[in-house]
Design a protein around this motif. Structure first.
Motif, PDB file in Angstrom:
ATOM      1  N   THR A  95       7.791  25.691 -31.691  1.00  0.00           N
ATOM      2  CA  THR A  95       6.908  24.962 -30.791  1.00  0.00           C
ATOM      3  C   THR A  95       7.407  23.547 -30.534  1.00  0.00           C
ATOM      4  O   THR A  95       6.828  22.827 -29.736  1.00  0.00           O
ATOM      5  CB  THR A  95       5.476  24.886 -31.351  1.00  0.00           C
ATOM      6  N   GLY A  96       8.449  23.136 -31.212  1.00  0.00           N
ATOM      7  CA  GLY A  96       9.050  21.856 -30.897  1.00  0.00           C
ATOM      8  C   GLY A  96       9.599  21.893 -29.475  1.00  0.00           C
ATOM      9  O   GLY A  96       9.965  22.935 -28.963  1.00  0.00           O
ATOM     10  N   PHE A  97       9.666  20.724 -28.854  1.00  0.00           N
ATOM     11  CA  PHE A  97      10.031  20.686 -27.438  1.00  0.00           C
ATOM     12  C   PHE A  97      11.085  19.616 -27.227  1.00  0.00           C
ATOM     13  O   PHE A  97      10.882  18.451 -27.597  1.00  0.00           O
ATOM     14  CB  PHE A  97       8.780  20.389 -26.603  1.00  0.00           C
ATOM     15  N   VAL A 104      11.517  24.438 -18.003  1.00  0.00           N
ATOM     16  CA  VAL A 104      10.116  24.828 -17.840  1.00  0.00           C
ATOM     17  C   VAL A 104       9.622  24.423 -16.455  1.00  0.00           C
ATOM     18  O   VAL A 104      10.251  23.603 -15.777  1.00  0.00           O
ATOM     19  CB  VAL A 104       9.211  24.197 -18.925  1.00  0.00           C
ATOM     20  N   ARG A 105       8.502  24.994 -16.086  1.00  0.00           N
ATOM     21  CA  ARG A 105       7.887  24.702 -14.790  1.00  0.00           C
ATOM     22  C   ARG A 105       6.510  24.097 -15.021  1.00  0.00           C
ATOM     23  O   ARG A 105       5.675  24.691 -15.707  1.00  0.00           O
ATOM     24  CB  ARG A 105       7.774  25.986 -13.976  1.00  0.00           C
ATOM     25  N   TYR A 106       6.293  22.930 -14.478  1.00  0.00           N
ATOM     26  CA  TYR A 106       4.995  22.278 -14.565  1.00  0.00           C
ATOM     27  C   TYR A 106       4.291  22.362 -13.214  1.00  0.00           C
ATOM     28  O   TYR A 106       4.904  22.149 -12.168  1.00  0.00           O
ATOM     29  CB  TYR A 106       5.148  20.802 -14.941  1.00  0.00           C
ATOM     30  N   HIS A 294      -4.002  23.697 -24.282  1.00  0.00           N
ATOM     31  CA  HIS A 294      -4.257  22.530 -25.132  1.00  0.00           C
ATOM     32  C   HIS A 294      -3.200  22.362 -26.230  1.00  0.00           C
ATOM     33  O   HIS A 294      -2.812  21.250 -26.564  1.00  0.00           O
ATOM     34  CB  HIS A 294      -5.650  22.644 -25.747  1.00  0.00           C
ATOM     35  N   HIS A 295      -2.740  23.479 -26.798  1.00  0.00           N
ATOM     36  CA  HIS A 295      -1.808  23.405 -27.929  1.00  0.00           C
ATOM     37  C   HIS A 295      -0.352  23.646 -27.524  1.00  0.00           C
ATOM     38  O   HIS A 295       0.510  23.740 -28.399  1.00  0.00           O
ATOM     39  CB  HIS A 295      -2.224  24.402 -29.009  1.00  0.00           C
ATOM     40  N   SER A 296      -0.076  23.746 -26.252  1.00  0.00           N
ATOM     41  CA  SER A 296       1.298  23.981 -25.803  1.00  0.00           C
ATOM     42  C   SER A 296       2.125  22.710 -25.973  1.00  0.00           C
ATOM     43  O   SER A 296       1.774  21.646 -25.453  1.00  0.00           O
ATOM     44  CB  SER A 296       1.290  24.397 -24.330  1.00  0.00           C
ATOM     45  N   ALA A 297       3.248  22.813 -26.700  1.00  0.00           N
ATOM     46  CA  ALA A 297       4.094  21.636 -26.928  1.00  0.00           C
ATOM     47  C   ALA A 297       4.671  21.067 -25.623  1.00  0.00           C
ATOM     48  O   ALA A 297       4.645  19.851 -25.417  1.00  0.00           O
ATOM     49  CB  ALA A 297       5.216  21.985 -27.909  1.00  0.00           C
ATOM     50  N   ARG A 300       1.801  19.336 -23.878  1.00  0.00           N
ATOM     51  CA  ARG A 300       1.413  18.130 -24.619  1.00  0.00           C
ATOM     52  C   ARG A 300       2.358  16.991 -24.263  1.00  0.00           C
ATOM     53  O   ARG A 300       1.933  15.849 -24.032  1.00  0.00           O
ATOM     54  CB  ARG A 300       1.445  18.429 -26.117  1.00  0.00           C
ATOM     55  N   TRP A 301       3.639  17.311 -24.202  1.00  0.00           N
ATOM     56  CA  TRP A 301       4.638  16.297 -23.820  1.00  0.00           C
ATOM     57  C   TRP A 301       4.383  15.806 -22.394  1.00  0.00           C
ATOM     58  O   TRP A 301       4.458  14.609 -22.127  1.00  0.00           O
ATOM     59  CB  TRP A 301       6.038  16.887 -23.938  1.00  0.00           C
ATOM     60  N   LEU A 302       4.072  16.722 -21.489  1.00  0.00           N
ATOM     61  CA  LEU A 302       3.798  16.330 -20.106  1.00  0.00           C
ATOM     62  C   LEU A 302       2.624  15.356 -20.043  1.00  0.00           C
ATOM     63  O   LEU A 302       2.689  14.340 -19.339  1.00  0.00           O
ATOM     64  CB  LEU A 302       3.486  17.569 -19.268  1.00  0.00           C
ATOM     65  N   ARG A 303       1.556  15.642 -20.767  1.00  0.00           N
ATOM     66  CA  ARG A 303       0.387  14.762 -20.735  1.00  0.00           C
ATOM     67  C   ARG A 303       0.729  13.373 -21.275  1.00  0.00           C
ATOM     68  O   ARG A 303       0.225  12.364 -20.778  1.00  0.00           O
ATOM     69  CB  ARG A 303      -0.766  15.397 -21.529  1.00  0.00           C
ATOM     70  N   GLU A 304       1.602  13.321 -22.264  1.00  0.00           N
ATOM     71  CA  GLU A 304       2.045  12.015 -22.783  1.00  0.00           C
ATOM     72  C   GLU A 304       2.816  11.231 -21.725  1.00  0.00           C
ATOM     73  O   GLU A 304       2.648  10.013 -21.596  1.00  0.00           O
ATOM     74  CB  GLU A 304       2.922  12.226 -24.022  1.00  0.00           C
TER      75      GLU A 304
END
Length: 317
Positions: A95-97, A104-106, A294-297, A300-304
Motif C-alpha cells: 500500500t506504499g505509494f 495511476v489515474r485520478y 478513504h484508505h487508498s494510499a 491519500r497522497w492526492l488529497r495531501e
C-alpha cells in the motif's frame, strides 16, 4: 473437537507474548518490550500455560528460566511470526505509494469558484511529482450528481464550496475566504464611499451569479441571504464561473464571491473589489471523498497534494 476448540483460542498476539517471555525471561521486561502491563502479560502467560500444558517459565533464583518445552516452542513461534509478517505485512508494504513511478489515474470534479489558478497549479504540481499520473478533470455543475459519482467510484475527489457539505462524505477543509463584491470600475458603487454602499443599494443592484452546484438548491450566497430574510435581483446566471468577471467588466452587474477569486482579475480587467455590505460568513472550500477511497494510499497522497496547492494560493507572495 477439543483440539479444534483450543486452536480457536489462539491469537497471534499470544505467540508474540510467548516469544518475548522466552527471550526476556521476565514478565515485567516482556511487558515493557511489548508496551503492555505486567498484569496483562501475567494473564497471557496463564493462558499460554493452559494451552501448552506446561509452565513455560519457572522460578530460578531471583529470575525465571524457560522450561525445555518453552525452548522447543521458541523456533516454531518465531517461524509463525515471520510467516504472519510475510502474509499480512507484505500487503501493508504494497500500500506504499511512490508518486515518481506511479501509473495511476485520478478523477477530480471541481468548480472554478476557488481560484482561476488553482487547477492549473494543481496540474503542474502533480506533473512535477508524479509524471506517470493521468488526470481527468470533470466540471462541477448543477447537472452533475457528484454524490452519486463518488458513491459509484466514478470520481475520486470533489473540490468546491458548501455551507454544509454532505454528511455521508469524508471532508477536508482547504481554506476560507472573505466574501466581497466585484464590480466594473464604471459601476456607481465603485465611486461611492464605503458608508454609502449600503445593504439596500447592494440588494437593489442587478446581480450576476453562478449556477448552483446542487439541482434545485440555492447557491451558498442565496442560502445565506434567505436565512437573513433577504433577496437580491439576479439578472444573469452563468455555468462557467471564470467567464463572470469579463461580464462584470462590461456591465453594471455585481458579482458576489470570494476575494481570492476576484483578486486575480483586478490587474487585467477594468474591475474593482468592494466590501460586501451584507455580513456573510467566510466562504469555505473543501475536498470531499467517499469511504470507498478513504484508505487508498494513492488517493491519500492526492488529497495531501490538493491541500498543499490550496495552501500556496493564500501564502504571501
Amino acid at each position: 473437537m477439543n483440539q479444534a476448540l483450543d486452536f480457536d483460542k489462539i491469537e497471534l498476539q499470544l505467540v508474540r507474548v510467548l516469544q518475548t517471555l522466552i527471550l526476556e525471561r521476565s514478565v515485567s521486561k516482556a511487558a515493557m518490550r511489548l508496551g503492555s502491563t505486567q498484569p496483562a502479560i501475567s494473564e497471557k502467560l496463564r493462558r499460554l500455560r493452559a494451552l501448552t500444558g506446561d509452565q513455560l517459565l519457572v522460578r530460578s533464583g531471583a529470575g525465571m528460566t524457560p522450561t525445555t518445552v518453552a525452548l522447543e516452542l521458541l523456533a516454531p513461534a518465531e517461524r509463525l511470526l515471520r510467516e504472519a509478517d510475510e502474509l499480512f505485512g507484505s500487503r501493508l508494504r504494497r500500500t506504499g505509494f511512490d508518486p515518481a513511478t506511479a501509473q495511476v489515474r485520478y478523477r477530480i470534479a471541481a468548480s472554478d469558484y476557488l481560484d482561476p489558478l488553482f487547477l492549473p497549479q494543481l496540474v503542474a504540481h502533480l506533473q512535477r511529482l508524479a509524471p506517470g499520473v493521468q488526470l481527468d478533470l470533470h466540471p462541477l455543475t448543477a447537472d452533475y450528481d457528484y454524490r452519486a459519482a463518488l458513491a459509484r467510484g466514478d470520481v475520486d475527489l470533489v473540490i468546491g464550496n458548501w455551507l454544509e457539505p454532505p454528511g455521508e462524505l469524508h471532508m477536508g477543509r482547504l481554506l476560507t475566504d472573505e466574501v466581497v463584491c466585484l464590480v466594473s470600475q464604471q459601476h456607481p458603487a465603485a465611486r461611492m464611499s464605503a458608508r454609502a454602499w449600503t445593504q439596500e443599494r447592494y440588494l437593489d443592484c442587478q446581480h450576476l451569479a453562478p449556477m448552483p452546484l446542487s439541482p434545485g438548491q440555492p447557491g451558498v450566497i442565496e442560502q445565506h441571504l434567505l436565512s437573513l430574510g433577504l433577496q437580491r435581483r439576479i439578472a444573469v446566471r452563468g455555468a462557467h464561473f471564470s467567464q463572470l468577471p469579463p461580464m462584470v467588466a462590461r456591465s453594471l452587474l455585481v458579482l458576489t464571491t470570494g476575494r481570492l477569486f476576484c483578486r486575480r482579475f483586478v490587474d487585467h480587467l477594468p474591475v474593482t473589489i468592494l466590501r460586501c455590505p451584507v455580513a456573510f460568513p467566510p466562504m469555505t472550500y473543501y475536498q470531499l471523498w467517499h469511504d470507498l477511497s478513504h484508505h487508498s494510499a494513492p488517493l491519500r497522497w492526492l488529497r495531501e497534494q490538493v491541500r498543499e496547492v490550496a495552501k500556496d494560493l493564500v501564502r504571501p507572495g
